[in-house]
Design a protein around this motif. Structure first.
Motif, PDB file in Angstrom:
ATOM      1  N   PHE A 179     -10.034   5.249  10.340  1.00  0.00           N
ATOM      2  CA  PHE A 179      -9.635   6.558   9.810  1.00  0.00           C
ATOM      3  C   PHE A 179      -8.976   6.397   8.436  1.00  0.00           C
ATOM      4  O   PHE A 179      -9.342   7.060   7.458  1.00  0.00           O
ATOM      5  CB  PHE A 179      -8.685   7.214  10.815  1.00  0.00           C
ATOM      6  N   GLN A 180      -7.992   5.494   8.375  1.00  0.00           N
ATOM      7  CA  GLN A 180      -7.340   5.137   7.106  1.00  0.00           C
ATOM      8  C   GLN A 180      -7.242   3.609   7.104  1.00  0.00           C
ATOM      9  O   GLN A 180      -6.322   3.046   7.686  1.00  0.00           O
ATOM     10  CB  GLN A 180      -5.940   5.771   7.020  1.00  0.00           C
ATOM     11  N   PRO A 181      -8.203   2.933   6.454  1.00  0.00           N
ATOM     12  CA  PRO A 181      -8.261   1.462   6.544  1.00  0.00           C
ATOM     13  C   PRO A 181      -6.920   0.806   6.159  1.00  0.00           C
ATOM     14  O   PRO A 181      -6.433   1.007   5.041  1.00  0.00           O
ATOM     15  CB  PRO A 181      -9.360   1.099   5.546  1.00  0.00           C
ATOM     16  N   PRO A 182      -6.314   0.055   7.084  1.00  0.00           N
ATOM     17  CA  PRO A 182      -4.975  -0.472   6.838  1.00  0.00           C
ATOM     18  C   PRO A 182      -4.860  -1.339   5.577  1.00  0.00           C
ATOM     19  O   PRO A 182      -3.891  -1.206   4.828  1.00  0.00           O
ATOM     20  CB  PRO A 182      -4.676  -1.302   8.095  1.00  0.00           C
ATOM     21  N   GLU A 183      -5.873  -2.194   5.303  1.00  0.00           N
ATOM     22  CA  GLU A 183      -5.779  -3.074   4.114  1.00  0.00           C
ATOM     23  C   GLU A 183      -5.752  -2.217   2.849  1.00  0.00           C
ATOM     24  O   GLU A 183      -5.034  -2.512   1.891  1.00  0.00           O
ATOM     25  CB  GLU A 183      -6.950  -4.065   3.982  1.00  0.00           C
ATOM     26  N   LEU A 184      -6.569  -1.167   2.862  1.00  0.00           N
ATOM     27  CA  LEU A 184      -6.644  -0.291   1.687  1.00  0.00           C
ATOM     28  C   LEU A 184      -5.321   0.451   1.482  1.00  0.00           C
ATOM     29  O   LEU A 184      -4.789   0.508   0.367  1.00  0.00           O
ATOM     30  CB  LEU A 184      -7.793   0.708   1.864  1.00  0.00           C
ATOM     31  N   ILE A 185      -4.808   1.011   2.569  1.00  0.00           N
ATOM     32  CA  ILE A 185      -3.570   1.782   2.467  1.00  0.00           C
ATOM     33  C   ILE A 185      -2.409   0.867   2.067  1.00  0.00           C
ATOM     34  O   ILE A 185      -1.573   1.230   1.216  1.00  0.00           O
ATOM     35  CB  ILE A 185      -3.279   2.509   3.800  1.00  0.00           C
ATOM     36  N   GLN A 186      -2.379  -0.331   2.647  1.00  0.00           N
ATOM     37  CA  GLN A 186      -1.323  -1.282   2.264  1.00  0.00           C
ATOM     38  C   GLN A 186      -1.417  -1.631   0.787  1.00  0.00           C
ATOM     39  O   GLN A 186      -0.407  -1.697   0.084  1.00  0.00           O
ATOM     40  CB  GLN A 186      -1.441  -2.573   3.092  1.00  0.00           C
TER      41      GLN A 186
END
Ligand SMILES: *Cc1c(COP(=O)(O)O)cnc(C)c1O
Length: 352
Positions: free
Chosen positions: A55-62
């Motif tokens: 839904f919200q890719p963690p690596e991208l959001i981080q």
């Protein structure tokens, strides 16, 4: 019965956003959409393309949270900043009842999105020098749920007065969301308002990878706000908003190496912009060059049609603003490569 009459009345009446791509043109030099002139290489891992993405890719959001110096729960990834604009309207504005507020001349998508959502548009024109008329905005908040401010403002390049913005944030607390569209903020990062998010729950900052990050094709933008706002928007956003290839490429662009490439591009384009501003101001076909802060320059010509045609004849596609109120004879030029700017200046010099 014509099929058109089945559509919502708002949609029947709507003029779609005239994007640079839709307007088109023929030529080699594309300086009409504020894209970057260069392109980088990326790795693509196809192992998981059969699965729906996160839904919200963690690596991208981080990666974006680290870049923006915010917490991961203060970041939402969307299909370009344009989707964020629409989501904000759909999340906060009651159709047929609430309004958005815009300060023209400014980016066109705020009003197009409001119209498609059946939300009214209040206009508080920019001042004579194209700065935001904060006093008038503050006095026009009745019925307004979302205020869109753009800094650097597309197409005029103006920034926001910090003190006046703070006063507006206070005045509109618990009444309206103040959106600062920072699509071009990488070109003047010291002027970002993102650090105010910790203090103001009604402040939203929108960002994109389309401009300084040279990734317009992947459609990746970000909304920055307190987690309470992000959580509301997550109720409205479609279930899989970030395609897996987009996430992979964007994460690489936000890596240490990717950020270094972006910063190098920004310093090159900012230097090229200063040369372009100077050269344009020397041309007799140019009446006025507006102060620039992003990767674009707005210039007023004696005869913008002549200037536009001279560029077009040389295969150079710029963006015509001449038919917009208060932008008579104005053309916006994206800052491209040195060679592209040389070609542009050569074409314009033929008018002297
Ligand atoms: C280009 C632009 C956008 C849209 O960005 P995308 O991420 O490509 O949708 C938003 N706001 C402004 C002011 C822009 O110039």
């Amino acid at each position: 019965m014509a099929i058109e009459s089945l559509a919502r009345k708002d949609v029947q009446a709507l003029t779609p956003y005239q994007s640079a791509r839709r307007i088109g043109g023929t030529g080699e030099v594309w300086i009409n959409a504020n894209e970057a002139p260069d392109c980088s290489e990326y790795q693509l891992n196809c192992d998981r393309l059969n699965r729906y993405p996160e839904f919200q890719p963690p690596e991208l959001i981080q990666a974006y949270a680290a870049y923006a110096q915010l917490d991961v729960n203060q970041v939402l990834s969307t299909r370009g900043a344009d989707e964020s604009i629409e989501l904000l309207i759909r999340t906060f504005c009651e159709p047929g009842q609430d309004s958005i507020l815009i300060c023209p001349p400014t980016y066109g998508m705020y009003s197009v999105s409001a119209e498609t959502c059946g939300v009214a548009i209040k206009q508080v024109p920019l001042l004579d020098n194209f700065d935001v008329d904060f006093e008038a905005v503050g006095n026009a908040l009745e019925g307004v749920k979302v205020v869109f401010l753009c800094a650097p403002n597309n197409p005029t390049g103006n920034m926001l007065d910090r003190e006046a913005l703070l006063a507006l944030l206070e005045k509109s607390a618990n009444k309206a969301i103040i959106v600062v569209d920072e699509a071009y903020i990488e070109f003047c990062p010291e002027l970002s308002q993102a650090s105010l998010i910790a203090q103001y729950e009604n402040l939203v900052v929108t960002r994109t990878l389309s401009k300084a990050f040279a990734l317009a094709a992947i459609r990746c933008g970000f909304t920055l706000a307190q987690s309470s706002v992000i959580e509301m928007m997550k109720k409205v956003i479609p279930p899989y908003p970030v395609p897996e290839p987009v996430s992979q490429i964007a994460t690489q662009a936000l890596s240490e190496q990717g950020l270094a490439v972006m910063k190098e591009r920004v310093s090159t384009l900012n230097a090229t912009r200063e040369q372009l501003l100077h050269a344009l101001s020397q041309l007799s076909c140019v009446v006025e060059v507006f102060p620039a802060t992003g990767n674009f320059v707005l210039a007023r010509f004696k005869d913008s049609k002549q200037a536009f045609d001279a560029m077009a004849a040389a295969g150079i596609i710029a963006r015509d603003f001449a038919n917009k109120p208060r932008l008579e004879n104005c053309v916006r030029l994206s800052v491209g490569s040195s060679a592209e700017m040389d070609a542009t200046l050569t074409a314009l010099q033929s008018l002297n």
